[in-house]
Design an enzyme around this catalytic site. Structure first.
Site, PDB file in Angstrom:
ATOM      1  N   LYS A   1      14.055  -7.161  22.060  1.00 31.98           N
ATOM      2  CA  LYS A   1      13.324  -5.727  22.650  1.00 31.98           C
ATOM      3  C   LYS A   1      14.097  -4.681  22.396  1.00 31.98           C
ATOM      4  O   LYS A   1      13.226  -3.826  22.028  1.00 31.98           O
ATOM      5  CB  LYS A   1      13.712  -6.067  24.401  1.00 31.98           C
ATOM      6  CG  LYS A   1      13.062  -7.458  24.910  1.00 31.98           C
ATOM      7  CD  LYS A   1      13.195  -7.472  26.374  1.00 31.98           C
ATOM      8  CE  LYS A   1      14.916  -7.261  26.908  1.00 31.98           C
ATOM      9  NZ  LYS A   1      15.697  -8.685  26.796  1.00 31.98           N
TER      10      LYS A   1
ATOM     11  N   ARG B   1      25.176 -11.742  17.276  1.00 33.31           N
ATOM     12  CA  ARG B   1      25.171 -10.322  17.637  1.00 33.31           C
ATOM     13  C   ARG B   1      26.494 -10.164  18.312  1.00 33.31           C
ATOM     14  O   ARG B   1      26.927  -9.023  17.896  1.00 33.31           O
ATOM     15  CB  ARG B   1      23.988 -10.016  18.562  1.00 33.31           C
ATOM     16  CG  ARG B   1      24.014  -8.545  19.099  1.00 33.31           C
ATOM     17  CD  ARG B   1      22.712  -8.254  19.781  1.00 33.31           C
ATOM     18  NE  ARG B   1      23.123  -8.634  21.248  1.00 33.31           N
ATOM     19  CZ  ARG B   1      21.814  -8.444  22.110  1.00 33.31           C
ATOM     20  NH1 ARG B   1      20.886  -8.163  21.867  1.00 33.31           N
ATOM     21  NH2 ARG B   1      22.187  -8.762  23.376  1.00 33.31           N
TER      22      ARG B   1
ATOM     23  N   ARG C   1      22.535 -16.215  31.824  1.00 36.45           N
ATOM     24  CA  ARG C   1      21.640 -15.147  31.596  1.00 36.45           C
ATOM     25  C   ARG C   1      20.264 -15.558  31.668  1.00 36.45           C
ATOM     26  O   ARG C   1      19.388 -15.464  32.203  1.00 36.45           O
ATOM     27  CB  ARG C   1      22.091 -14.244  30.418  1.00 36.45           C
ATOM     28  CG  ARG C   1      23.034 -13.238  30.780  1.00 36.45           C
ATOM     29  CD  ARG C   1      23.760 -12.719  29.480  1.00 36.45           C
ATOM     30  NE  ARG C   1      23.058 -11.676  28.799  1.00 36.45           N
ATOM     31  CZ  ARG C   1      23.299 -11.455  27.453  1.00 36.45           C
ATOM     32  NH1 ARG C   1      24.341 -12.068  26.821  1.00 36.45           N
ATOM     33  NH2 ARG C   1      22.646 -10.587  26.867  1.00 36.45           N
TER      34      ARG C   1
ATOM     35  N   ARG D   1      30.291  -7.529  22.695  1.00 42.24           N
ATOM     36  CA  ARG D   1      29.555  -7.547  23.991  1.00 42.24           C
ATOM     37  C   ARG D   1      30.285  -8.763  24.515  1.00 42.24           C
ATOM     38  O   ARG D   1      29.763  -9.856  23.900  1.00 42.24           O
ATOM     39  CB  ARG D   1      28.184  -7.509  24.014  1.00 42.24           C
ATOM     40  CG  ARG D   1      27.755  -6.127  24.192  1.00 42.24           C
ATOM     41  CD  ARG D   1      26.143  -5.993  24.143  1.00 42.24           C
ATOM     42  NE  ARG D   1      25.764  -6.686  25.278  1.00 42.24           N
ATOM     43  CZ  ARG D   1      24.248  -6.950  25.792  1.00 42.24           C
ATOM     44  NH1 ARG D   1      23.307  -6.405  24.864  1.00 42.24           N
ATOM     45  NH2 ARG D   1      23.886  -7.658  26.591  1.00 42.24           N
TER      46      ARG D   1
ATOM     47  N   ARG E   1      13.322  -6.734  36.127  1.00 42.86           N
ATOM     48  CA  ARG E   1      13.800  -7.897  35.888  1.00 42.86           C
ATOM     49  C   ARG E   1      13.858  -8.816  36.854  1.00 42.86           C
ATOM     50  O   ARG E   1      13.984  -9.895  37.078  1.00 42.86           O
ATOM     51  CB  ARG E   1      15.592  -7.940  35.554  1.00 42.86           C
ATOM     52  CG  ARG E   1      15.475  -8.231  34.206  1.00 42.86           C
ATOM     53  CD  ARG E   1      17.249  -7.933  33.759  1.00 42.86           C
ATOM     54  NE  ARG E   1      17.823  -8.448  32.558  1.00 42.86           N
ATOM     55  CZ  ARG E   1      18.171  -7.786  31.402  1.00 42.86           C
ATOM     56  NH1 ARG E   1      17.800  -6.419  31.434  1.00 42.86           N
ATOM     57  NH2 ARG E   1      18.844  -8.562  30.542  1.00 42.86           N
TER      58      ARG E   1
HETATM   59  P1  AMP Z   1      20.656  -6.399  28.588  1.00 50.68           P
HETATM   60  O1  AMP Z   1      21.444  -5.292  27.618  1.00 50.68           O
HETATM   61  O2  AMP Z   1      19.451  -5.723  28.835  1.00 50.68           O
HETATM   62  O3  AMP Z   1      20.832  -7.811  28.013  1.00 50.68           O
HETATM   63  O4  AMP Z   1      21.430  -6.355  29.963  1.00 50.68           O
HETATM   64  C1  AMP Z   1      22.750  -6.576  29.811  1.00 50.68           C
HETATM   65  C2  AMP Z   1      22.996  -6.914  31.510  1.00 50.68           C
HETATM   66  O5  AMP Z   1      23.066  -5.819  32.360  1.00 50.68           O
HETATM   67  C3  AMP Z   1      22.525  -7.797  32.169  1.00 50.68           C
HETATM   68  O6  AMP Z   1      22.845  -9.273  31.959  1.00 50.68           O
HETATM   69  C4  AMP Z   1      22.727  -7.622  33.701  1.00 50.68           C
HETATM   70  O7  AMP Z   1      23.818  -7.730  34.144  1.00 50.68           O
HETATM   71  C5  AMP Z   1      22.575  -6.075  33.531  1.00 50.68           C
HETATM   72  N1  AMP Z   1      21.184  -5.484  33.574  1.00 50.68           N
HETATM   73  C6  AMP Z   1      20.492  -4.936  32.831  1.00 50.68           C
HETATM   74  N2  AMP Z   1      18.861  -4.593  33.066  1.00 50.68           N
HETATM   75  C7  AMP Z   1      19.140  -4.987  34.488  1.00 50.68           C
HETATM   76  C8  AMP Z   1      18.217  -5.019  35.543  1.00 50.68           C
HETATM   77  N3  AMP Z   1      17.085  -4.640  35.211  1.00 50.68           N
HETATM   78  N4  AMP Z   1      18.430  -5.585  36.813  1.00 50.68           N
HETATM   79  C9  AMP Z   1      19.775  -6.055  36.578  1.00 50.68           C
HETATM   80  N5  AMP Z   1      20.744  -6.253  36.006  1.00 50.68           N
HETATM   81  C10 AMP Z   1      20.334  -5.746  34.740  1.00 50.68           C
END
Ligand code: AMP
Length: 371
Positions: A195, A309, A327, A315, A270
């Protein structure tokens, strides 16, 4: 002809293909040739917009002639300001000559009035006006338009020499502005689906703001804010941050850039509560989601991508397979139901997320261009 083009954040859709434009150019050239075959007229192109028209016109004009240019400016953006400036004046060669103005477009007639004024003390023998496009509906000038290629409705157009804030002149075809041209997209998919990678390309291509909630959380964590401290405990376990916090943060991000020409939401919504909150929030601002596009890939591919990654990004949630699996579980339980949420709204699109990055961008672009 492209399905649509984007210039400085505005979208334009097809109006006239090159072949039809050239027919109109030829019509003007044929009519003038009939009237001037025994004379040597001076054609005066009106810069900047008329340069393509003048060039093609001259190729269709079969008899001896001369050509020169003047430069005026009146359009500033989408609507005429009414202020016409002379930027390049007429040469003396027009004295005693048969002059034919070549305009790319005549609309209200204000520019034309200034042109006629320019000629008033030049002692030309005969003075006529030709334009490729003629907005006869709104023309309120007192001068007769002697030749025109085609009449067009009062639409803002670009291409074939005509510009939107100086861009778009190089398009071979003519496009018209798409009203309400804001596009808001949700990029949907499991962690590692690509994404963020794709959003980076789409945001350039369609001039959109990219909001990644994950990135905003990480930025807050890095800067030690209260929000960052709160989010970290969830992110570290591969759990979702509570809706209340995330929704508020997202709204603040959107509000920071209220003049954007559209958004790519990446990693948001989400949960169903987030999706509903997003719809309500956008509606209150006269906006909406146009499409939710899912990037599909198998779990095994995704796990490999994320671990890879993690080596570079450091990360913590990308480096541990147990966290990654958590996740995915969060996704299956809380995020996957959004597919039917958007399907019911007729907004859900699915795209194969495996392949070369460019191939995937092309797949996504096809969906966006069809909207
Ligand atoms: P991402 O970079 O999108 O994979 O997000 C990393 C982490 O940030 C996720 O595993 C969640 O802990 C938190 N996070 C990101 N977006 C959301 C969301 N829309 N709702 C809740 N937690 C989020």
């Amino acid at each position: 002809m492209e399905n649509s083009v984007s210039l400085l954040g505005k979208r334009f859709v097809p109006f006239l293909p090159e072949a039809e434009i050239l027919q109109a150019v030829q019509k003007v050239a044929d009519e003038i040739a009939r009237d001037y075959r025994d004379k040597v007229p001076v054609f005066v192109g009106v810069l900047n917009g008329s340069f393509m028209f003048v060039s093609d016109f001259l190729k269709f004009y079969p008899y001896p002639c001369e050509v020169t240019f003047v430069k005026l400016s009146s359009y500033r953006g989408l609507t005429s300001t009414g202020i016409v400036e002379t930027l390049l004046d007429l040469p003396d060669q027009v004295e005693g000559r048969d002059v034919i103005i070549l305009e790319d477009i005549v609309d209200t007639g204000r520019t034309l009035q200034e042109l006629v004024h320019m000629f008033s003390n030049k002692n030309v023998r005969d003075f006529r006006i030709a334009t490729l496009f003629y907005k006869s509906e709104i023309y309120s000038g007192e001068y007769q338009i002697d030749y025109f290629g085609m009449e067009i409705p009062d639409k803002f157009i670009v291409g074939y020499g005509l510009d939107y804030r100086e861009q778009g002149r190089n398009l071979r075809d003519v496009y018209q502005i798409k009203q309400n041209s804001m596009i808001n997209l949700v990029l949907f998919g499991k962690p590692g689906a690509g994404k963020g990678t794709q959003a980076a390309f789409l945001k350039e291509k369609y001039d959109l703001m990219h909001i990644s909630t994950g990135d905003v959380f990480r930025y807050n964590i890095k800067n030690g804010t209260d929000l960052g401290k709160l989010a970290q405990s969830y992110i570290d376990k591969g759990e979702l941050v509570p809706d209340e916090v995330t929704i508020k943060m997202l709204q603040e991000e959107v509000e920071k850039t209220s003049d954007a020409s559209g958004f790519i939401f990446d990693g948001f919504p989400r949960t169903t509560a987030q999706a509903e909150a997003l719809d309500n929030f956008l509606e209150s601002r006269d906006m909406k989601i146009d499409a939710t596009i899912a990037l599909e890939a198998d779990d095994q591919v995704l796990i490999e991508r994320l671990l890879e990654r993690g080596k570079v990004s450091r990360r913590s949630d990308d480096q541990d397979e147990a966290k990654i699996r958590n996740r995915f579980e969060e996704y299956n339980r809380k995020t996957a139901p959004l597919k039917s949420f958007y399907q019911e709204q007729g907004k859900f699109h699915s795209v194969n997320g495996v392949g070369e990055i460019q191939e995937i961008t092309d797949r996504l672009s096809r969906v966006i261009d069809s909207l």
